[in-house]
Write a protein that holds these residues in place. Sequence first.
Motif, mmCIF file in Angstrom:
data_model
loop_
_atom_site.group_PDB
_atom_site.id
_atom_site.type_symbol
_atom_site.label_atom_id
_atom_site.label_comp_id
_atom_site.label_asym_id
_atom_site.label_seq_id
_atom_site.Cartn_x
_atom_site.Cartn_y
_atom_site.Cartn_z
ATOM 1 N N GLY A 225 -7.055 1.518 6.709
ATOM 2 C CA GLY A 225 -6.683 1.297 8.104
ATOM 3 C C GLY A 225 -6.574 -0.172 8.451
ATOM 4 N N VAL A 226 -7.572 -0.980 8.027
ATOM 5 C CA VAL A 226 -7.549 -2.416 8.319
ATOM 6 C C VAL A 226 -6.366 -3.092 7.637
ATOM 7 N N VAL A 227 -6.124 -2.766 6.364
ATOM 8 C CA VAL A 227 -4.998 -3.364 5.642
ATOM 9 C C VAL A 227 -3.669 -3.002 6.305
ATOM 10 N N THR A 228 -3.508 -1.726 6.674
ATOM 11 C CA THR A 228 -2.250 -1.273 7.258
ATOM 12 C C THR A 228 -1.996 -1.921 8.616
ATOM 13 N N VAL A 229 -3.057 -2.163 9.377
ATOM 14 C CA VAL A 229 -2.894 -2.844 10.668
ATOM 15 C C VAL A 229 -2.626 -4.335 10.480
ATOM 16 N N MET A 230 -3.345 -4.969 9.546
ATOM 17 C CA MET A 230 -3.259 -6.422 9.419
ATOM 18 C C MET A 230 -2.030 -6.898 8.652
ATOM 19 N N LEU A 231 -1.511 -6.087 7.722
ATOM 20 C CA LEU A 231 -0.388 -6.540 6.891
ATOM 21 C C LEU A 231 0.823 -6.998 7.711
ATOM 22 N N PRO A 232 1.325 -6.175 8.643
ATOM 23 C CA PRO A 232 2.486 -6.651 9.404
ATOM 24 C C PRO A 232 2.170 -7.841 10.301
ATOM 25 N N LEU A 233 0.891 -8.005 10.642
ATOM 26 C CA LEU A 233 0.509 -9.143 11.487
ATOM 27 C C LEU A 233 0.489 -10.439 10.680
ATOM 28 N N VAL A 234 -0.138 -10.405 9.506
ATOM 29 C CA VAL A 234 -0.246 -11.632 8.718
ATOM 30 C C VAL A 234 1.070 -11.988 8.026
ATOM 31 N N GLN A 235 1.971 -10.995 7.874
ATOM 32 C CA GLN A 235 3.262 -11.240 7.233
ATOM 33 C C GLN A 235 4.416 -11.227 8.236
ATOM 34 N N GLU A 236 4.107 -11.422 9.498
ATOM 35 C CA GLU A 236 5.117 -11.292 10.541
ATOM 36 C C GLU A 236 6.322 -12.200 10.317
ATOM 37 N N GLN A 237 6.075 -13.430 9.863
ATOM 38 C CA GLN A 237 7.177 -14.375 9.654
ATOM 39 C C GLN A 237 7.926 -14.133 8.350
ATOM 40 N N GLN A 238 7.281 -13.514 7.364
ATOM 41 C CA GLN A 238 7.890 -13.363 6.044
ATOM 42 C C GLN A 238 8.631 -12.031 5.887
ATOM 43 N N TRP A 239 8.142 -10.979 6.553
ATOM 44 C CA TRP A 239 8.782 -9.678 6.461
ATOM 45 C C TRP A 239 9.751 -9.522 7.626
ATOM 46 N N HIS A 240 11.037 -9.580 7.349
ATOM 47 C CA HIS A 240 12.036 -9.532 8.405
ATOM 48 C C HIS A 240 12.357 -8.076 8.760
ATOM 49 N N GLY A 241 12.854 -7.879 9.964
ATOM 50 C CA GLY A 241 13.196 -6.536 10.410
ATOM 51 C C GLY A 241 12.054 -5.867 11.151
ATOM 52 N N ALA A 242 12.377 -4.779 11.837
ATOM 53 C CA ALA A 242 11.389 -4.103 12.677
ATOM 54 C C ALA A 242 10.599 -3.036 11.936
ATOM 55 N N ALA A 243 11.026 -2.689 10.713
ATOM 56 C CA ALA A 243 10.372 -1.583 10.004
ATOM 57 C C ALA A 243 8.894 -1.852 9.748
ATOM 58 N N LYS A 244 8.525 -3.128 9.615
ATOM 59 C CA LYS A 244 7.121 -3.456 9.316
ATOM 60 C C LYS A 244 6.171 -2.966 10.407
ATOM 61 N N TRP A 245 6.678 -2.866 11.647
ATOM 62 C CA TRP A 245 5.797 -2.476 12.750
ATOM 63 C C TRP A 245 5.439 -0.999 12.706
ATOM 64 N N LEU A 246 6.137 -0.221 11.868
ATOM 65 C CA LEU A 246 5.754 1.176 11.688
ATOM 66 C C LEU A 246 4.379 1.309 11.032
ATOM 67 N N LEU A 247 3.940 0.225 10.369
ATOM 68 C CA LEU A 247 2.610 0.245 9.765
ATOM 69 C C LEU A 247 1.500 0.291 10.816
ATOM 70 N N LEU A 248 1.764 -0.217 12.017
ATOM 71 C CA LEU A 248 0.722 -0.244 13.049
ATOM 72 C C LEU A 248 0.304 1.172 13.475
ATOM 73 N N PRO A 249 1.247 2.072 13.831
ATOM 74 C CA PRO A 249 0.781 3.430 14.145
ATOM 75 C C PRO A 249 0.171 4.144 12.940
ATOM 76 N N ALA A 250 0.682 3.844 11.724
ATOM 77 C CA ALA A 250 0.064 4.437 10.529
ATOM 78 C C ALA A 250 -1.374 3.960 10.383
ATOM 79 N N GLY A 251 -1.598 2.661 10.626
ATOM 80 C CA GLY A 251 -2.956 2.129 10.572
ATOM 81 C C GLY A 251 -3.843 2.733 11.645
#
Length: 491
Positions: A225-251
Amino acid sequence: MSSAQQPAGRPKRSAEESRRWRALGVCLTAAFMTLLDTSIVNVALPSIERGLHASQADLSWVLSGYALTFGLALVPAGRLGDLRGRRNSFLIGMALFTVFSMGCGLAPGSAWLVVFRLAQGAAAGLVSPQVSGLIQQMFSGAERARAFGMMGSIIGISTAIGPLVGGLLIQAFGEADGWRWVFFVNLPIGLGCLAAAWRLLPRRDPQAGRRQSFDPVGVLLLGLGVVTVMLPLVQEQQWHGAAKWLLLPAGALLLGGFWWWEGRQDRVGRSPLFQLSLFRMRSYALGALLAMVYFAGFTPLFFVYTLFLQTGLGYSAFQAGLASLPFALGSAVSARLGGRLVVRYGRKVVVLGLGWVAVGLAGTVLAVHLTPGQSAAWAAAVPLLAAGFGSGLSIAPNTTLTLAAVPVRLAGAAGGMLQTAQRIGSAAGIALVGAVYFAHLASSHSWPGALQLGLLTALGLVLLAIVAAVADLGTDRGDQPVGGNRSEAGG
């Protein structure tokens, strides 16, 4: 009579009391090292890029990977200390942190640096909850508030002074290999800390030796849960596109699963990883929320300010670090004061401190607006001093109030969850403020404008923290008096 009740005019500390305060010094040294490494690398990234020909993705993982694994380890490490002994967990964590720091400094390529950096963050996460747990174990009453005040000082100073220390090391050892000394500096401190900890830390922990389950399913659910929530946050500038934010509800679903599982463990009489009943304590629940929101506003300050100075104004790594020094000085002065005042005034001290932070951030925005160019750092020095003063009055008192009613047997896990909230808040704040900063920069090409808008976003988060603190103003006595003695205090 407890040490907190001894007459103020006593001429000399007892041997046991002196040992406790020296043990606290060891704990705070370890906390300083692990927290310093969250910010010391910021100014070393250009040197790493040139020295190892690192890609932007590699640099991102060097910076954010540490925060990710740090946050991932906190709660399981706190529980491990509660069950198997905080001294042993501290010693293992410090040994690993020192070894992995050496690995970072010797890394022959960027991939190796990333691997050792991730391992270093996990080791830091093993150490950190033992510090708050040991403070809970060794101190009670007003002494505990004072100890947390010193810890708050360390948090503020280490975060703010990291860029300055990194800049000094790079200037001393050169751009090509100076970044290696950012990691090598941990070796003598780590070895000295290990030797002192072996001699001074209490050998008997309240829960050590009790046979309780470590709850591996809870560890897995919380970790994912912590990894899934934090990954799109810490990689916000490197991972382009909106798909990364789908990890937040999964987390969020994974963390909901963790919540259900922990409740089930408690209902069937098994030992959970984290006692959910702690969140029924208003002081703990609101304190953790306040910490998460405040760290979301406080941490991005150094991220965008250092970027602005180095990239926008052409400051050297040392000059950019020096510009952050007023905040560290303000925090150092006020954190010890906050540790004393919180015993008498409770949450009012936190509200006052957050108010000073808000004033300081607003003043920094105004200073950059009115003083463009190379003099901006000089103009921002006084507002940053005020913000640092307020931060010192906020972090330590909030930690004291949040953990005041927590039983010592749960201190490690409770401290770990509090720090996990801080790490998630930091990652979310950097992602949000960074997104605002870079979006404005891309559209306007104005470095001062991007900084001002980024700091105004951080200011909004600090104002939300003030709302949470005001909501808790009337609840300081709801769980446990801060200055009261506890039957468990001595472990």
